[in-house]
Design an enzyme around this catalytic site. Sequence first.
Site, PDB file in Angstrom:
ATOM      1  N   GLU A 186       2.422   6.395  50.016  1.00  0.00           N
ATOM      2  CA  GLU A 186       3.717   6.424  49.334  1.00  0.00           C
ATOM      3  C   GLU A 186       3.750   5.299  48.306  1.00  0.00           C
ATOM      4  OE1 GLU A 186       7.083   7.244  51.726  1.00  0.00           O
ATOM      5  OE2 GLU A 186       8.485   6.277  50.364  1.00  0.00           O
ATOM      6  N   ARG A 187       4.136   5.670  47.090  1.00  0.00           N
ATOM      7  CA  ARG A 187       4.103   4.709  45.977  1.00  0.00           C
ATOM      8  C   ARG A 187       2.703   4.124  45.794  1.00  0.00           C
ATOM      9  NH1 ARG A 187       8.346   7.285  44.359  1.00  0.00           N
ATOM     10  NH2 ARG A 187      10.126   7.029  45.731  1.00  0.00           N
ATOM     11  N   LYS A 211      11.643  -0.310  59.269  1.00  0.00           N
ATOM     12  CA  LYS A 211      12.658   0.072  58.280  1.00  0.00           C
ATOM     13  C   LYS A 211      13.664   0.925  59.031  1.00  0.00           C
ATOM     14  CE  LYS A 211      13.114   2.723  53.939  1.00  0.00           C
ATOM     15  NZ  LYS A 211      12.367   3.388  52.834  1.00  0.00           N
ATOM     16  N   GLU A 214      17.466   4.805  53.994  1.00  0.00           N
ATOM     17  CA  GLU A 214      16.886   5.975  53.333  1.00  0.00           C
ATOM     18  C   GLU A 214      16.439   7.024  54.336  1.00  0.00           C
ATOM     19  OE1 GLU A 214      13.891   4.298  50.735  1.00  0.00           O
ATOM     20  OE2 GLU A 214      15.391   3.687  49.278  1.00  0.00           O
ATOM     21  N   ARG A 242      13.143  -5.065  58.160  1.00  0.00           N
ATOM     22  CA  ARG A 242      13.457  -5.051  56.724  1.00  0.00           C
ATOM     23  C   ARG A 242      14.967  -5.075  56.470  1.00  0.00           C
ATOM     24  NH1 ARG A 242      11.505  -0.956  53.473  1.00  0.00           N
ATOM     25  NH2 ARG A 242      10.498  -2.192  51.861  1.00  0.00           N
ATOM     26  N   ARG A 292      25.462  -1.225  45.474  1.00  0.00           N
ATOM     27  CA  ARG A 292      24.263  -1.316  46.295  1.00  0.00           C
ATOM     28  C   ARG A 292      23.727  -2.734  46.361  1.00  0.00           C
ATOM     29  NH1 ARG A 292      18.751   2.263  45.413  1.00  0.00           N
ATOM     30  NH2 ARG A 292      17.290   0.724  46.235  1.00  0.00           N
ATOM     31  N   LYS A 351      13.624  -7.959  50.356  1.00  0.00           N
ATOM     32  CA  LYS A 351      13.085  -7.702  49.022  1.00  0.00           C
ATOM     33  C   LYS A 351      13.548  -8.798  48.061  1.00  0.00           C
ATOM     34  CE  LYS A 351      12.417  -2.748  49.322  1.00  0.00           C
ATOM     35  NZ  LYS A 351      12.535  -1.425  48.676  1.00  0.00           N
ATOM     36  N   ASP A 410      15.709  -2.999  44.086  1.00  0.00           N
ATOM     37  CA  ASP A 410      14.491  -2.404  44.627  1.00  0.00           C
ATOM     38  C   ASP A 410      13.302  -2.610  43.702  1.00  0.00           C
ATOM     39  OD1 ASP A 410      12.743  -0.976  46.185  1.00  0.00           O
ATOM     40  OD2 ASP A 410      13.443   0.990  45.546  1.00  0.00           O
ATOM     41  N   GLU A 442       9.801 -10.157  50.291  1.00  0.00           N
ATOM     42  CA  GLU A 442       8.934  -8.996  50.074  1.00  0.00           C
ATOM     43  C   GLU A 442       8.749  -8.750  48.584  1.00  0.00           C
ATOM     44  OE1 GLU A 442      10.177  -5.521  52.204  1.00  0.00           O
ATOM     45  OE2 GLU A 442       8.537  -4.291  51.451  1.00  0.00           O
ATOM     46  N   GLU A 502       5.157   0.295  41.630  1.00  0.00           N
ATOM     47  CA  GLU A 502       6.057   1.447  41.672  1.00  0.00           C
ATOM     48  C   GLU A 502       6.910   1.564  40.411  1.00  0.00           C
ATOM     49  OE1 GLU A 502       8.601   1.539  45.064  1.00  0.00           O
ATOM     50  OE2 GLU A 502       9.721   3.287  44.377  1.00  0.00           O
ATOM     51  N   TRP A 519      22.038   7.081  44.526  1.00  0.00           N
ATOM     52  CA  TRP A 519      21.206   5.926  44.861  1.00  0.00           C
ATOM     53  C   TRP A 519      21.802   4.580  44.477  1.00  0.00           C
ATOM     54  CZ3 TRP A 519      17.215   6.940  48.020  1.00  0.00           C
ATOM     55  CH2 TRP A 519      16.759   8.269  48.089  1.00  0.00           C
TER      56      TRP A 519
END
Lengths: 720, 720
Positions: free
Chosen positions: B195-196, B317, B321, B354, B371, B395, B400, B422, B428, B582
């Site tokens: 992923e990514r 996580k 999501e 996370r 967000r 993060k 993000d 992180e 990405e 999002w």
Amino acid sequence: MTGVHPLWLPDEAFRALGSRRVLVAVGPDDGPVAETVIAEVAAATRRFGGSLTTTRAQSVTAEVAQSQDVVLAIGPSVAVAGSLATRLVPRPGTPERHDPYLPAIASVLGERFTILRWTTTGPGAFQAIRVGGTTVVMADGAAGLLSGMHSLVRRGESAFTAPEGELHWDGPLNRIRMLDHWDNTVVHPVMGQVERGYAGGSIFWSEGRVRDDLARVGQYARLLGSVGINAVGLNNVNVHAAEATLLTDHVADVARLADVFRPHGIRVYLSVSFAAPLSLGGLTTADPLDPDVQRWWADAAARVYESIPDFGGFVVKADSEGQPGPFAYGRDHADGANVLARALAPFGGTVFWRAFVYDHHQDWRDRSTDRARAAYDHFTPLDGRFDDNVVLQVKYGPMDFQTREPVSPVIAAMPRTRLAVELQVTQEYTGQQQHAVYLAPQWDEILRFPIAADGRSVGYVAAGLRAGTVHHRDDPVPPSGGIVAVSNVGDDEFWTGHPLAQANLYAFARLAWGEEDPLAVLDEWIGLTFGDDPTVRSAVHAVLDDSWRTYEKYTAPLGVGFMVRPGHHYGPDVDGYEYTAWGTYHFADRDGIGVDRTRATGTGFTGQYPPPWRDVYESVETCPDELLLFFHHVPWTHVLHSGSTVIQHVYDTHADGYDDVVRMAAAWASLDGRVPEAVFDRVTERLAEQERSAREWRDQLRSAFFRRSGVPDATGRTIY
Amino acid sequence: MTGVHPLWLPDEAFRALGSRRVLVAVGPDDGPVAETVIAEVAAATRRFGGSLTTTRAQSVTAEVAQSQDVVLAIGPSVAVAGSLATRLVPRPGTPERHDPYLPAIASVLGERFTILRWTTTGPGAFQAIRVGGTTVVMADGAAGLLSGMHSLVRRGESAFTAPEGELHWDGPLNRIRMLDHWDNTVVHPVMGQVERGYAGGSIFWSEGRVRDDLARVGQYARLLGSVGINAVGLNNVNVHAAEATLLTDHVADVARLADVFRPHGIRVYLSVSFAAPLSLGGLTTADPLDPDVQRWWADAAARVYESIPDFGGFVVKADSEGQPGPFAYGRDHADGANVLARALAPFGGTVFWRAFVYDHHQDWRDRSTDRARAAYDHFTPLDGRFDDNVVLQVKYGPMDFQTREPVSPVIAAMPRTRLAVELQVTQEYTGQQQHAVYLAPQWDEILRFPIAADGRSVGYVAAGLRAGTVHHRDDPVPPSGGIVAVSNVGDDEFWTGHPLAQANLYAFARLAWGEEDPLAVLDEWIGLTFGDDPTVRSAVHAVLDDSWRTYEKYTAPLGVGFMVRPGHHYGPDVDGYEYTAWGTYHFADRDGIGVDRTRATGTGFTGQYPPPWRDVYESVETCPDELLLFFHHVPWTHVLHSGSTVIQHVYDTHADGYDDVVRMAAAWASLDGRVPEAVFDRVTERLAEQERSAREWRDQLRSAFFRRSGVPDATGRTIY
């Protein structure tokens, strides 16, 4: 078959026929389709207490006939009626609606007969009449007998209680009535198994091969045969490596499918890769003028016909969206199509060559290039150069199956080429079987549109009919075409994901046959599918009758299309395709919106139309509102024929469209307990998603256009 | 291993060490990492003509040492030097750059020694000194010896020719130096295997199981060990059904990987699903306060440690999501994290929990929800409630992994919680290893940023250092954290797709270790990878030095992010995320752009920062230009501190950024023949794509913002 929905052929649909004494009069050589008629009548009479007698048509005397309630006959007994069918009559609904032959026919038939309907002769045609208490269906061949039998099934009790002497004379308007499946034999990592499929996996293929169990394909073939579909494309027009081998290594798989479709009067076709001589044949070229390439195609075709003597032929997407084609060799599409056509010709096969050729690496910066022009520019110079067994398959509009487009000018521009108009039953841009969108009104508008300079409609041109001419059955076959569509079927339990999308499959077949009233067709479908409950009938009409226009309201204002998410094409994204290489723009800025396709100041696309359309579309004064932004870039405050402004129209239609969906959902909700629970639940779930999605469309488009235009909604409704 | 690129450990890098007489002095109990040091020296000396002697550290007399060129020793011989390491010195580069202990240390060392560098003690620390012609590396343990040896390798000849008496004292700033792999064991239909991931498939997994051949994993472990990485997460934080079973059915697979990483000083971690007690354990709940659930986790952890005694722990996580989490049971994230922590605690394991928790079903219509606020709002009330073996993984920014974000206020707000910052090595949102973007300058800015009210930097907080305190080695371990990043490695022949993206992997490890100058780190990487050709060195610097700022110029003006294609996150799409769920908006309209996150009139996000940032960001007067639109919605014509307007800044930076890329490509082109052909070709191909893409970014953003603002580019450059 258990566990899947019966669509429009539930057992109950056969009650009226199955409860009667039925004589099927066919000859020993009438083939598998005649056997299908016998099997259907046998099953129906067994279920509902009637009786089946079979005999040869020659043996059907008046006495024999009068001992039965129903006679279904092929052969000499229909000779007299058949003699009435020597003339091809213009299709009603076209500008040539008048018919000079009616009086002559009426004089032959005399006062005893009432002409209920007529159309072309040819495979599938039949006549039905009530004589002495017996309902007689007569046909020249088995395809007609199957059509006639299903006509009785559709009409139910009324077919057997109609007044004496009414002649029901029916036959397909279009020779070609085809469904293409964009099925991959293996699941594509991006596109899934069925490209643009919204109803699960393929009913044909699994893990690269034909499915072991073809019972469901059999049921599908029966359903299609019942409404006159006579051709099916078995694989995606985007031919990947796995699917390419169907032509060579896996012909036996194709033959198994052909065996299933054959008893229902349906021939199968394969999408092939133009590069097959390279990728499969090991040649160093796929140049259509290369003798080795020609020989390779001829050999490949011959091998297919060894296994499938009635194989239909090929479907080809060439030089389009990455598919290989003749351009790579400096050849044109007539060269390309003809090499395949000549390989198929000895066996009676046909090439469907798609006209969907355009530059999908367009530079959005370049406003002079116009994708809408591409098919016309590529193909009209080739008119007359295609072999007789090539059918040029033209999408109905110049772009790509949008909710609203003008019809393709190619349809009016290739008089010496057989044409098939391509529709899309699968709802790629029209709600993806999440939204209830009954598409037949759109198709009806398209088919009725008087595109040709001589006034002939799209449907008329597609059927291969010429203005002001008559055609005798002994004349050579004209360059006739027909209607092709992309199927919406998958291995979903309801076949089409959204149960109400079954209506689109049904209606496509009926319109391809020649039916003309999309709401009457819908009514027919409702009765077959849901039975006779008038509450259900009226609620389903309330959901579907205007659903295409409703969908247009909240997604595609004034001819703007493609405001969808790139790739999957669902849901709103105002600028999603605005800066892409796909040639799909609306150029909305703070001042206005639309694409200038005029000859005067734009791309000149209007010039591809014959009169009067080249001038109707050229002028903002005469361009219909619903196509205004397809042809013109105008200020947000431009006043429409409707009296509203462009921006207020956007605000209003998006709000109204959502309100329509709320009403649709309420109408359906009233059917709880009146339709099968599984159907009720699935449709309810889809309508909830449609309502959610329509609200997104409403609010996003209203917000995005307000942010750009700065013009408030005159009604004061909230803009977020 | 053949066929793959050696990254920063080509054989040639070992020439200086391998051509010398090397004594490795380790004890019998020093374990597999010490064996790795011996094996490395053995291979290097075999290749380059030196010699390897091994002995116990106790046996290393001055005479023995002086008969060697190099001594690598664990144990008592370093006692004196070790005594210097009793104090933890604030990290240079933070506001507490001054160091009160330097005079004291210098007095012990006397004039003979020059302090070149110092940092924390702990695993991985070592000292190197030149004495009597011998280069001596001393460490408390094997991890330090490995670090020390690789330090010599990196320094090359200079390590052996430095003046007598220079003490090189090094150790990791951060206890946690971790790479997470977002690898799926089976290919995900949408996200692929990694992923990514932009460098091919997983080096660990194939078709649901660990790969048979782990040679490449071994090479990877060696590379990571050489730069001090000490933890690796083996699977995607989005844990699907197949990956969930690693914890139970497939522990043996994990153990095989642990065996490969162990000799390089690296412990392995698994991402686990919070719902595992339900999905794997057959329980009816995953409620963290349920005793059966607690027992299930304890049993599961115990079984893992039976196979992997040094198993690192879990990465989680949760409630993010779509991943399951404690919210479903009315529990908070401390409850959730602690149940896992208590299962791991008996075995010394750690939970990385996370903080990336937010509402991904946000309504874009609702401008009050932000967000950016989410992690702070969710987690700061829990400060002090996490067990000691929980590390909250935050993060770097509140959104993000964007090209430009402010640093996350969470970092300053949880003094009683162990934190790991992180980062994302995989690109990405920063060009997906198609664009050359050297990220270390971004990370350096983040780590240096004085986020805390007491002035401590992000890096200082992450390392677990407290303001104005000293820490004795005999004190209890402080709540120390570290740095985690998502790896950019796959089974691509260059490991990272873009060969120059190797620099990011290298630099991440070096910055996590404690190195501070991203361009010096880059220089080091260039030398190891490409050798000493000054032309290559200067060209690679020309490509990479400013590449992050270049990427920011053409993609992310003034703190606007997310103008990418939804889903895959590559390429421009100005409104791609504008109307989504999002929480990623810029609100550009005809009048202005930006998100009002002030306390006065916006979402109040500025209030999550301590002083001075809560006020610096609150005011348009003091907010830095590069974050202006992250914190404020302003008119297009707002004048920046730079003197330009917002709209002109957009026009200028997008044009300049593209021009930068053209220069980067030209610099690289000059290296034809000077770097290996395969590397040259791959980078050339990627730069061509970067140039194409940067042109799209330039033209699309300039056009889109012009269409909205109506303000012309003052320079008169073309807007399409």
